[in-house]
Design a protein around this motif. Structure first.
Motif, PDB file in Angstrom:
ATOM      1  N   VAL A   1      38.024  22.686  42.494  1.00 50.66           N
ATOM      2  CA  VAL A   1      37.317  23.635  41.251  1.00 50.66           C
ATOM      3  C   VAL A   1      37.398  25.197  41.946  1.00 50.66           C
ATOM      4  CG1 VAL A   1      35.070  24.050  40.309  1.00 50.66           C
ATOM      5  CG2 VAL A   1      35.862  21.513  40.589  1.00 50.66           C
ATOM      6  N   ALA A   2      37.033  25.304  43.045  1.00 46.93           N
ATOM      7  CA  ALA A   2      36.922  26.590  43.560  1.00 46.93           C
ATOM      8  C   ALA A   2      38.265  27.361  43.607  1.00 46.93           C
ATOM      9  CB  ALA A   2      36.270  26.684  45.003  1.00 46.93           C
ATOM     10  N   GLY A   3      39.123  26.821  43.854  1.00 49.05           N
ATOM     11  CA  GLY A   3      40.473  27.386  43.941  1.00 49.05           C
ATOM     12  C   GLY A   3      41.007  27.637  42.422  1.00 49.05           C
ATOM     13  N   ALA A   4      40.951  26.701  41.509  1.00 45.05           N
ATOM     14  CA  ALA A   4      41.095  26.722  40.100  1.00 45.05           C
ATOM     15  C   ALA A   4      40.413  28.057  39.777  1.00 45.05           C
ATOM     16  CB  ALA A   4      41.179  25.897  39.263  1.00 45.05           C
ATOM     17  N   THR A   5      39.102  28.213  39.837  1.00 47.85           N
ATOM     18  CA  THR A   5      38.473  29.489  39.551  1.00 47.85           C
ATOM     19  C   THR A   5      38.817  30.627  39.971  1.00 47.85           C
ATOM     20  OG1 THR A   5      36.455  27.705  39.408  1.00 47.85           O
ATOM     21  CG2 THR A   5      35.700  30.201  39.315  1.00 47.85           C
ATOM     22  N   ARG A   6      39.036  30.758  41.258  1.00 47.07           N
ATOM     23  CA  ARG A   6      39.844  32.190  41.793  1.00 47.07           C
ATOM     24  C   ARG A   6      41.139  32.426  41.343  1.00 47.07           C
ATOM     25  NH1 ARG A   6      37.437  29.586  46.914  1.00 47.07           N
ATOM     26  NH2 ARG A   6      39.566  28.591  47.337  1.00 47.07           N
ATOM     27  N   ARG A   7      41.888  31.394  40.985  1.00 47.70           N
ATOM     28  CA  ARG A   7      43.095  31.954  40.230  1.00 47.70           C
ATOM     29  C   ARG A   7      42.778  32.419  39.066  1.00 47.70           C
ATOM     30  NH1 ARG A   7      44.822  26.981  42.995  1.00 47.70           N
ATOM     31  NH2 ARG A   7      44.332  25.831  41.030  1.00 47.70           N
TER      32      ARG A   7
ATOM     33  N   GLU B   1      27.124  19.329  39.979  1.00 48.81           N
ATOM     34  CA  GLU B   1      27.704  19.960  41.259  1.00 48.81           C
ATOM     35  C   GLU B   1      28.791  20.544  41.108  1.00 48.81           C
ATOM     36  OE1 GLU B   1      25.294  20.229  43.589  1.00 48.81           O
ATOM     37  OE2 GLU B   1      23.993  19.232  42.376  1.00 48.81           O
ATOM     38  N   MET B   2      29.917  20.236  40.439  1.00 49.80           N
ATOM     39  CA  MET B   2      30.925  20.802  40.340  1.00 49.80           C
ATOM     40  C   MET B   2      30.940  22.053  39.265  1.00 49.80           C
ATOM     41  SD  MET B   2      32.974  19.586  42.390  1.00 49.80           S
ATOM     42  CE  MET B   2      31.548  19.079  43.168  1.00 49.80           C
ATOM     43  N   VAL B   3      30.143  21.785  38.373  1.00 49.88           N
ATOM     44  CA  VAL B   3      29.678  23.086  37.371  1.00 49.88           C
ATOM     45  C   VAL B   3      28.993  24.142  38.376  1.00 49.88           C
ATOM     46  CG1 VAL B   3      28.500  23.889  35.735  1.00 49.88           C
ATOM     47  CG2 VAL B   3      29.488  21.831  35.429  1.00 49.88           C
ATOM     48  N   LYS B   4      28.091  23.705  39.211  1.00 50.88           N
ATOM     49  CA  LYS B   4      27.427  24.971  40.269  1.00 50.88           C
ATOM     50  C   LYS B   4      28.714  25.506  41.107  1.00 50.88           C
ATOM     51  CE  LYS B   4      23.069  22.646  40.440  1.00 50.88           C
ATOM     52  NZ  LYS B   4      22.113  21.658  41.238  1.00 50.88           N
ATOM     53  N   VAL B   5      29.712  24.639  41.508  1.00 54.28           N
ATOM     54  CA  VAL B   5      30.689  25.192  42.181  1.00 54.28           C
ATOM     55  C   VAL B   5      31.519  26.305  41.630  1.00 54.28           C
ATOM     56  CG1 VAL B   5      32.865  24.747  43.505  1.00 54.28           C
ATOM     57  CG2 VAL B   5      31.052  23.122  43.714  1.00 54.28           C
ATOM     58  N   PHE B   6      31.900  26.091  40.347  1.00 56.67           N
ATOM     59  CA  PHE B   6      32.528  26.765  39.328  1.00 56.67           C
ATOM     60  C   PHE B   6      31.630  28.325  39.200  1.00 56.67           C
ATOM     61  CE2 PHE B   6      32.900  28.225  34.966  1.00 56.67           C
ATOM     62  CZ  PHE B   6      34.113  29.011  34.890  1.00 56.67           C
ATOM     63  N   ILE B   7      30.420  28.076  39.128  1.00 54.86           N
ATOM     64  CA  ILE B   7      29.506  29.316  38.786  1.00 54.86           C
ATOM     65  C   ILE B   7      29.358  29.960  40.134  1.00 54.86           C
ATOM     66  CG2 ILE B   7      27.049  29.863  38.440  1.00 54.86           C
ATOM     67  CD1 ILE B   7      27.124  27.397  36.361  1.00 54.86           C
ATOM     68  N   GLU B   8      29.177  29.308  41.010  1.00 54.52           N
ATOM     69  CA  GLU B   8      29.075  30.123  42.552  1.00 54.52           C
ATOM     70  C   GLU B   8      30.294  31.036  43.012  1.00 54.52           C
ATOM     71  OE1 GLU B   8      26.199  30.866  43.960  1.00 54.52           O
ATOM     72  OE2 GLU B   8      25.243  29.774  42.224  1.00 54.52           O
ATOM     73  N   THR B   9      31.253  30.318  42.661  1.00 52.47           N
ATOM     74  CA  THR B   9      32.788  30.836  43.063  1.00 52.47           C
ATOM     75  C   THR B   9      32.981  32.213  42.201  1.00 52.47           C
ATOM     76  OG1 THR B   9      33.540  28.544  43.540  1.00 52.47           O
ATOM     77  CG2 THR B   9      35.389  30.415  43.326  1.00 52.47           C
ATOM     78  N   VAL B  10      32.558  32.043  40.825  1.00 52.31           N
ATOM     79  CA  VAL B  10      32.895  33.319  40.214  1.00 52.31           C
ATOM     80  C   VAL B  10      31.982  34.222  40.595  1.00 52.31           C
ATOM     81  CG1 VAL B  10      32.351  34.312  37.845  1.00 52.31           C
ATOM     82  CG2 VAL B  10      33.330  31.798  37.815  1.00 52.31           C
ATOM     83  N   LYS B  11      30.603  34.150  41.132  1.00 49.11           N
ATOM     84  CA  LYS B  11      29.894  34.995  41.520  1.00 49.11           C
ATOM     85  C   LYS B  11      30.297  35.722  42.833  1.00 49.11           C
ATOM     86  CE  LYS B  11      25.671  33.184  39.440  1.00 49.11           C
ATOM     87  NZ  LYS B  11      24.262  32.778  39.813  1.00 49.11           N
ATOM     88  N   GLU B  12      30.617  34.878  43.698  1.00 50.66           N
ATOM     89  CA  GLU B  12      31.040  35.121  45.023  1.00 50.66           C
ATOM     90  C   GLU B  12      32.596  36.014  45.119  1.00 50.66           C
ATOM     91  OE1 GLU B  12      31.060  31.701  47.717  1.00 50.66           O
ATOM     92  OE2 GLU B  12      28.698  31.467  46.925  1.00 50.66           O
ATOM     93  N   TYR B  13      33.516  35.246  44.522  1.00 52.20           N
ATOM     94  CA  TYR B  13      34.728  35.838  44.522  1.00 52.20           C
ATOM     95  C   TYR B  13      34.964  37.110  43.618  1.00 52.20           C
ATOM     96  CZ  TYR B  13      39.953  35.719  45.068  1.00 52.20           C
ATOM     97  OH  TYR B  13      41.274  35.756  45.269  1.00 52.20           O
ATOM     98  N   SER B  14      34.292  37.109  42.492  1.00 58.03           N
ATOM     99  CA  SER B  14      34.389  38.429  41.521  1.00 58.03           C
ATOM    100  C   SER B  14      33.784  39.376  42.215  1.00 58.03           C
ATOM    101  CB  SER B  14      34.014  38.039  40.179  1.00 58.03           C
ATOM    102  OG  SER B  14      32.531  37.921  40.309  1.00 58.03           O
ATOM    103  N   SER B  15      32.681  39.407  43.081  1.00 53.39           N
ATOM    104  CA  SER B  15      32.093  40.295  43.772  1.00 53.39           C
ATOM    105  C   SER B  15      33.110  41.005  44.929  1.00 53.39           C
ATOM    106  CB  SER B  15      30.854  39.962  44.503  1.00 53.39           C
ATOM    107  OG  SER B  15      29.968  39.431  43.606  1.00 53.39           O
ATOM    108  N   LYS B  16      34.056  40.233  45.299  1.00 52.33           N
ATOM    109  CA  LYS B  16      34.964  40.779  46.445  1.00 52.33           C
ATOM    110  C   LYS B  16      36.142  41.313  45.714  1.00 52.33           C
ATOM    111  CE  LYS B  16      33.849  36.741  49.445  1.00 52.33           C
ATOM    112  NZ  LYS B  16      34.498  35.614  49.796  1.00 52.33           N
ATOM    113  N   MET B  17      36.450  40.935  44.392  1.00 44.55           N
ATOM    114  CA  MET B  17      37.518  41.672  43.587  1.00 44.55           C
ATOM    115  C   MET B  17      37.041  43.215  43.307  1.00 44.55           C
ATOM    116  SD  MET B  17      38.284  38.496  41.425  1.00 44.55           S
ATOM    117  CE  MET B  17      39.748  39.440  40.404  1.00 44.55           C
ATOM    118  N   ARG B  18      36.011  43.463  43.480  1.00 44.60           N
ATOM    119  CA  ARG B  18      35.475  44.936  42.771  1.00 44.60           C
ATOM    120  C   ARG B  18      36.027  45.968  43.954  1.00 44.60           C
ATOM    121  NH1 ARG B  18      34.776  42.019  39.155  1.00 44.60           N
ATOM    122  NH2 ARG B  18      33.431  42.125  37.396  1.00 44.60           N
TER     123      ARG B  18
END
Length: 346
Positions: A298-304, A329-346
């Motif tokens: 889930v985390a990998g697909a969200t980052r892509r 729990e997988m929904v939470k992984v999706f949400i947390e990955t968006v928050k964490e990874y998109s912050s790094k993309m800025r």
């Protein structure tokens, strides 16, 4: 009231954000045990929709439990046909059913343009309660079905793979179809304007059955009515148009006076950006089935997905509603990955 988290609204308006905002279609629903507890305490789904205090409660649950950046009012697109005089039932494991459908001009004459305050006041009250209880934590999304999608149910009488009765009317009784679509549109405009007045911060129009039409018919029987809605709401709050399966209409949608276009999971974000241009925000579009995977998948697909959309003018979401047997729990992984990874993309 000033919002503590206005990421969604800023992203919709095209402003720069510290990270990508995230919410899920159908987030207030069957994936959460807390929702099922509320739902089981009432007679049926329709009673839950029509009980403002309980509708507000399940609207807020995903904000508390999942950490999404917006609440979406718990309701149903089929409140509009009911308010017009075309009643529906929600059958367990089957979905909506309309005992009486629209097939003739006589049927049309039994309907009316809905009055938002008197016919749909329970939704407006749920919005007011939710706004008060959210206390500015996140924005509240209001919504309605697109006129063509509502038309499909009112003519067909239930869900369908083909909606052949509804599509037949477009060919055999186009004038009747346009009359019904205009009544639905007039009802929907008044309803969405009332949602804004009650406190909705952003609106979404769901054209769930857009993909069953070809380009020419979509232009005539759906997009023209969505344009009326966008024009009537223009300048009030940000508006999202989500037309599932209507990839062929994206270029025309880019000319609508809306801020965001929702993409389903069949659509390639980079290609869609070329068609839509840079003046609109895109929302979506992960396949809901990805959430059946494990946390790493889930985390990998969200980052892509985030890389495909890029860091600006994107609202992260699924390409359709979250499926009811999805692990929260997988929904939470999706949400947390968006928050964490998109912050790094800025």
């Amino acid at each position: 009231m000033e919002l503590k988290n206005d990421l969604l609204l800023r992203a919709a308006r095209g402003e720069k954000t510290e990270r990508t905002p995230v919410w899920l279609m159908r987030q207030a629903g069957r994936i959460l045990p807390e929702y099922r507890a509320v739902r089981n305490s009432l007679r049926d789904f329709i009673e839950l929709v029509k009980t403002p205090e309980r509708a507000a409660e399940v609207t807020i649950q995903p904000v508390d439990i999942l950490g999404v950046d917006a609440a979406i009012i718990f309701s149903d697109i089929l409140v509009i046909p009911e308010a017009m005089g075309c009643l529906y039932e929600m059958q367990e494991k089957k979905g909506p059913y309309f005992p009486k459908t629209v097939a003739t001009e006589q049927d049309l004459n039994t309907l009316k343009v809905a009055d938002a305050e008197s016919d749909l006041g329970y939704v407006l009250e749920a919005i007011r309660i939710t706004k008060k209880e959210l206390n500015g934590r996140v924005p509240l999304i209001g919504f309605a079905g697109a006129p063509f999608t509502i038309f499909c149910y009112m003519v067909e009488g239930s869900g369908s793979k083909t909606f052949s009765k509804a599509r037949k009317m477009l060919y055999t009784q186009p004038e009747l179809a346009h009359q019904l679509l205009q009544m639905i549109t007039d009802s929907t405009i008044a309803y969405l304007q009332a949602q804004v007045k009650a406190g909705a911060d952003l609106l979404q129009v769901f054209d769930s059955w857009a993909g069953i039409l070809g380009p020419e018919q979509y232009r005539e029987f759906s997009l023209s009515y969505i344009r009326q809605i966008c024009e009537a709401l223009d300048g009030q709050v940000p508006l999202t148009v989500f037309a599932k399966g209507a990839w062929f209409a994206l270029k025309e949608m880019s000319a609508l006076p809306c801020q965001t276009i929702g993409l389903d999971w069949h659509m390639d974000p980079e290609e869609c950006r070329k068609w839509v241009g840079t003046d609109k925000t895109l929302q979506g579009n992960m396949d809901p089935c990805v959430l059946y995977g494990n946390a790493k998948e889930v985390a990998g697909a969200t980052r892509r997905m985030l890389e495909q959309f890029g860091p600006h003018r994107h609202i992260a979401n699924l390409g359709h509603g979250v499926y009811p047997d999805t692990d929260p729990e997988m929904v939470k992984v999706f949400i947390e990955t968006v928050k964490e990874y998109s912050s790094k993309m800025r």
